[in-house]
Enzyme design. Structure first.
Site, PDB file in Angstrom:
ATOM      1  N   TYR A   1       3.544  21.396  40.274  1.00 37.13           N
ATOM      2  CA  TYR A   1       4.875  21.926  40.570  1.00 37.13           C
ATOM      3  C   TYR A   1       5.915  21.476  39.548  1.00 37.13           C
ATOM      4  CZ  TYR A   1       4.690  17.586  43.335  1.00 37.13           C
ATOM      5  OH  TYR A   1       4.480  16.304  43.752  1.00 37.13           O
TER       6      TYR A   1
ATOM      7  N   LYS B   1      22.660  33.137  44.506  1.00 36.13           N
ATOM      8  CA  LYS B   1      23.736  33.324  43.529  1.00 36.13           C
ATOM      9  C   LYS B   1      25.043  32.898  44.212  1.00 36.13           C
ATOM     10  CE  LYS B   1      25.409  36.822  40.290  1.00 36.13           C
ATOM     11  NZ  LYS B   1      25.238  38.209  39.822  1.00 36.13           N
TER      12      LYS B   1
ATOM     13  N   GLU C   1      17.418  40.857  41.975  1.00 35.98           N
ATOM     14  CA  GLU C   1      16.119  41.374  42.409  1.00 35.98           C
ATOM     15  C   GLU C   1      15.121  41.361  41.240  1.00 35.98           C
ATOM     16  OE1 GLU C   1      19.176  43.372  45.141  1.00 35.98           O
ATOM     17  OE2 GLU C   1      19.097  42.693  43.057  1.00 35.98           O
TER      18      GLU C   1
ATOM     19  N   GLU D   1      29.921  37.934  33.795  1.00 38.70           N
ATOM     20  CA  GLU D   1      28.753  37.172  34.235  1.00 38.70           C
ATOM     21  C   GLU D   1      27.799  36.933  33.076  1.00 38.70           C
ATOM     22  OE1 GLU D   1      27.593  38.170  38.661  1.00 38.70           O
ATOM     23  OE2 GLU D   1      27.857  40.037  37.525  1.00 38.70           O
TER      24      GLU D   1
END
Length: 121
Positions: free
Chosen positions: A55, A100, A75, A23
């Site tokens: 934004y 993910k 997290e 990853e």
């Protein structure tokens, strides 16, 4: 907490986050949703961008985090993204979801999502 919200959903960026070495090496796409809680009345009354959150600028800052320093856990990534949102002075609280969709799970699945809520301290 204000009931006004600005939501940015489906922001996509490539990152190298994850526990597995592959990853970190190959990277993958992450999808970010943020909902900002703030008082938009002053901006609306004055039709003034300076009295709300830009934004477009926020999206660029969030992508830099996703594309930046790798972390093991989404997290942790969500926390870093929340901190970027709370750096905007007018934001009272934020909800951040990190998706993910290509997580290394050897079974059929639709998505993996971590959602956190943070308030200004």
């Amino acid at each position: 907490m204000s009931t006004d919200r600005i939501a940015l959903k489906g922001l996509r960026a490539r990152g190298r986050h994850g526990v597995l070495a592959a990853e970190r090496e190959l990277g993958q796409e992450f999808v970010v949703d943020v909902t900002l809680f703030l008082d938009t009345a002053p901006a609306a009354a004055g039709d003034d961008l300076a009295l709300t959150v830009d934004y477009g600028e926020l999206a660029q800052a969030l992508v830099k985090v996703v594309e930046g320093e790798p972390v093991a856990l989404i997290e942790t990534l969500a926390q870093r993204l929340a901190e970027v949102c709370l750096d905007r002075e007018l934001v009272e609280s934020v909800e951040v979801s990190v998706h993910k969709p290509a997580a290394p799970i050897p079974l059929p699945f639709g998505d993996v999502v971590v959602t956190i809520q943070r308030r200004r301290r």
